[in-house]
Design an enzyme around this catalytic site. Structure first.
Site, PDB file in Angstrom:
ATOM      1  N   HIS A  56      29.813 -74.499  14.867  1.00  0.00           N
ATOM      2  CA  HIS A  56      30.612 -74.435  13.641  1.00  0.00           C
ATOM      3  C   HIS A  56      32.008 -74.958  13.913  1.00  0.00           C
ATOM      4  O   HIS A  56      32.373 -75.234  15.063  1.00  0.00           O
ATOM      5  CB  HIS A  56      30.625 -73.022  13.042  1.00  0.00           C
ATOM      6  N   HIS A  58      35.185 -73.870  13.739  1.00  0.00           N
ATOM      7  CA  HIS A  58      36.387 -73.150  14.172  1.00  0.00           C
ATOM      8  C   HIS A  58      36.972 -73.756  15.457  1.00  0.00           C
ATOM      9  O   HIS A  58      36.232 -74.148  16.362  1.00  0.00           O
ATOM     10  CB  HIS A  58      36.087 -71.664  14.377  1.00  0.00           C
ATOM     11  N   ASP A  60      38.328 -72.608  18.061  1.00  0.00           N
ATOM     12  CA  ASP A  60      37.956 -72.064  19.376  1.00  0.00           C
ATOM     13  C   ASP A  60      36.513 -72.406  19.772  1.00  0.00           C
ATOM     14  O   ASP A  60      35.997 -71.885  20.769  1.00  0.00           O
ATOM     15  CB  ASP A  60      38.197 -70.542  19.434  1.00  0.00           C
ATOM     16  N   HIS A  61      35.883 -73.295  19.016  1.00  0.00           N
ATOM     17  CA  HIS A  61      34.563 -73.812  19.388  1.00  0.00           C
ATOM     18  C   HIS A  61      34.555 -75.332  19.528  1.00  0.00           C
ATOM     19  O   HIS A  61      33.618 -75.889  20.103  1.00  0.00           O
ATOM     20  CB  HIS A  61      33.500 -73.368  18.369  1.00  0.00           C
ATOM     21  N   HIS A 114      29.294 -66.532   8.720  1.00  0.00           N
ATOM     22  CA  HIS A 114      30.594 -66.607   9.408  1.00  0.00           C
ATOM     23  C   HIS A 114      31.356 -67.824   8.882  1.00  0.00           C
ATOM     24  O   HIS A 114      32.525 -67.716   8.496  1.00  0.00           O
ATOM     25  CB  HIS A 114      30.343 -66.697  10.907  1.00  0.00           C
ATOM     26  N   ASP A 133      28.788 -67.906  16.529  1.00  0.00           N
ATOM     27  CA  ASP A 133      29.435 -66.700  16.000  1.00  0.00           C
ATOM     28  C   ASP A 133      28.614 -66.058  14.884  1.00  0.00           C
ATOM     29  O   ASP A 133      29.150 -65.315  14.055  1.00  0.00           O
ATOM     30  CB  ASP A 133      30.838 -67.034  15.480  1.00  0.00           C
ATOM     31  N   HIS A 171      31.089 -65.312  21.964  1.00  0.00           N
ATOM     32  CA  HIS A 171      32.204 -64.443  22.355  1.00  0.00           C
ATOM     33  C   HIS A 171      31.744 -63.245  23.178  1.00  0.00           C
ATOM     34  O   HIS A 171      30.616 -62.768  23.023  1.00  0.00           O
ATOM     35  CB  HIS A 171      32.931 -63.894  21.114  1.00  0.00           C
TER      36      HIS A 171
HETATM   37 ZN   LIG Z   1      34.067 -68.781  14.584  1.00  0.00          ZN
END
Ligand SMILES: [Zn+2]
Length: 257
Positions: A56, A58, A60-61, A114, A133, A171
């Site tokens: 996805h 985001h 942090d990915h 998410h 996530d 995570h």
């Molecule tokens: Zn995420």
């Protein structure tokens, strides 16, 4: 020959995962929170990156996607529904699309919740799921872009996968998740036992991944929003699973265990 896996801690609590086909030497990374630890793992193993799989959009990915693509010429595969927010995407995939990493052939499952376009990668032959996530160990992502029941439907879909599928998520939130699970499910012996295991792993600085679909079905409250006992426990006896899930998510957001 079985696939080779390396779990790479990134940032404060993210994971990237390397997936390698030892026959063809094709090597994928699933999500790239940052470049340095992924590069270090590749160099340590003397592996060459060929594929980047993105769950996805985001930051942090995807933060390291373009840098790794440039360095290795790797092919970037991610969700079509988020193609405008994922730089460097070569293949925009939808539900059911095959994804090949050398001889390892998986497929895409769309699991909105998410984010609207979130996908997971299932390699059934390898008994592996990369869940991003959507599904965490004993927890799930926050439904940022969809109503909570949409995420519930996605988790209910993952619940239909075979129990022995190993799950790698995005995570390390497991300890907080396990404490929350115990708070809403205090009589569940499997939850209590798992909390102890997780406390020991984290005290030793060890990751709690991977989990399995079977373990999540037994201990993850968000996978059990249609369990009448759990519904009753949170004061929603007889309610729809979507409503139970919504309340579980709200309780978790406010949980300070
Ligand atoms: Zn995420």
């Amino acid at each position: 020959m079985p696939a080779e896996l390396r779990l790479i801690p990134c940032l404060a609590d993210n994971y990237a995962v390397l997936l390698r086909d030892p026959v063809t030497e094709a090597t994928a990374v699933v999500d790239v929170p940052e470049v340095a630890p992924v590069l270090a793992a590749l160099e340590r193993e003397d592996w060459t990156l060929t594929h980047i799989l993105v769950t996805h959009h985001h930051t942090d990915h995807i933060a390291g996607v373009e840098a790794l693509k440039e360095r290795f010429g790797a092919t970037v595969i991610g969700p079509k529904a988020e193609q405008d927010t994922i730089p460097g995407l070569d293949f925009a995939v939808v539900d059911g699309d095959p994804v090949a990493v050398g001889g390892l052939v998986g497929r895409v499952l769309e699991t909105p919740g998410h984010t609207k376009g979130h996908i997971v990668f299932l390699f059934e032959g390898e008994r592996l799921l990369f869940s991003g996530d959507t599904l965490f160990v004993m927890g799930c992502g926050r439904p940022f872009e969809c109503a909570p029941p949409v995420l519930w439907e996605s988790l209910a879909r993952l619940r239909t996968l075979p129990d022995d599928i190993s799950v790698y998520c995005g995570h390390e939130y497991t300890l907080a998740n396990a404490r929350f699970a115990r708070s809403v499910d205090p009589d569940n012996a499997a939850v209590a036992a798992r909390l102890e295991e997780i406390e020991a792993l984290r005290a030793a600085g060890q990751p709690t991944l991977p989990t399995t679909i079977g373990a999540e079905k037994a201990t993850n409250p968000f996978m059990r929003a249609d369990d009448p006992e759990l519904a009753a426990r949170i004061g929603l006896a007889g309610a729809e699973p979507g409503a139970v899930f919504t309340e579980l998510r709200a309780l978790k957001n406010n949980f300070r265990g």
